[in-house]
Design a protein around this motif. Structure first.
Motif: not given
Length: 245
Positions: A96-97, A184-185, A190-191, A215-218
């Motif tokens: 996640v980044q 999304v990333a 932020d969340i 691609r969003s780190g999930y």
């Protein structure tokens, strides 16, 4: 955010949703539980790690247990009274980044009551929608604009105080350029900076959405069924009734 915190938050949520114990989610076993709050016929099946939880309304419990005892996971998910499968993705703390934001757009982060200024927006049902009273469940959104037109939105709404579900919509003509994954990333980071665990959901048939998640780190966290044919929620309910009769 520590992986242990994410895992415990997810397990606590699943235990509450499927009326099981947190410890059971770590076992390689099938569990049959009862949704004591459901007034309609209810069947929902979930797999997490190596366990499977089959949750039903009380009236169906014994019949479903008899039908599915000794069945393996794949056979259980082929039960003819359920339909739809959703993959729920959780953050991979190693991946996640924030992703670079495409330069062709402008961006805006909105939280809480500031989201109300978009109350007339249409076409972003996965990330931001309003009911007839202009109320939305979204707690935070990150949007992209092109020439003052909103072309993409990532939004999140609270399932619990510590767990928020993320969704994204990008207008068709702007897809395949990486904007969905970027939204999304960045929203995910932020969340997590708020101390909240985000998760992302996609139908097993929606390959594009699953690619965005990756691609969003999930990474995949759990799978559950969408609905059942006994409570009238299926889009084929009339056909089902005709076949049964």
């Amino acid at each position: 955010m520590e992986k242990s915190f994410i895992d415990m938050t997810i397990k606590t949520y699943l235990a509450e949703q499927f009326f099981c114990k947190v410890a059971e989610l770590e076992k390689e076993q099938n569990f049959f539980t009862i949704n004591s709050r459901s007034e309609l016929p209810y069947i929902k099946i979930m797999t997490y790690n190596k366990c499977v939880v089959i949750c039903t309304s009380e009236a169906l419990h014994l019949k479903v247990k008899e039908a599915l005892t000794d069945k393996n996971r794949d056979e259980i998910f082929e039960f003819p009274f359920i339909y739809g499968q959703t993959i729920h993705f959780i953050p991979d703390v190693k991946k996640v980044q924030r992703l670079p934001l495409p330069k062709d757009y402008s961006y805006e982060l909105l939280k809480g009551s500031d989201i109300q200024k978009l109350k007339y927006i249409k076409g972003f049902d996965n990330s931001l929608s309003f009911d007839d009273n202009a109320h939305t469940r979204a707690d935070i959104i990150f949007l992209a604009k092109k020439d003052n037109e909103i072309i993409g939105v990532a939004g999140a709404s609270a399932e619990t105080n510590s767990l928020w579900e993320v969704g994204v919509d990008v207008k068709p003509e702007y897809r395949r350029g990486g904007i969905g994954a970027a939204l999304v990333a960045n929203l995910t980071v932020d969340i997590m900076e708020l101390g909240v665990v985000p998760f992302y959901s996609a139908s097993v048939t929606n390959i594009g959405s699953q690619i965005v998640a990756s691609r969003s780190g999930y990474m995949p966290g759990w799978v559950d069924t969408y609905g059942n044919t006994l409570d009238g929620s299926s889009v084929y309910n009339d056909l089902i009734k005709n076949l049964v009769l």
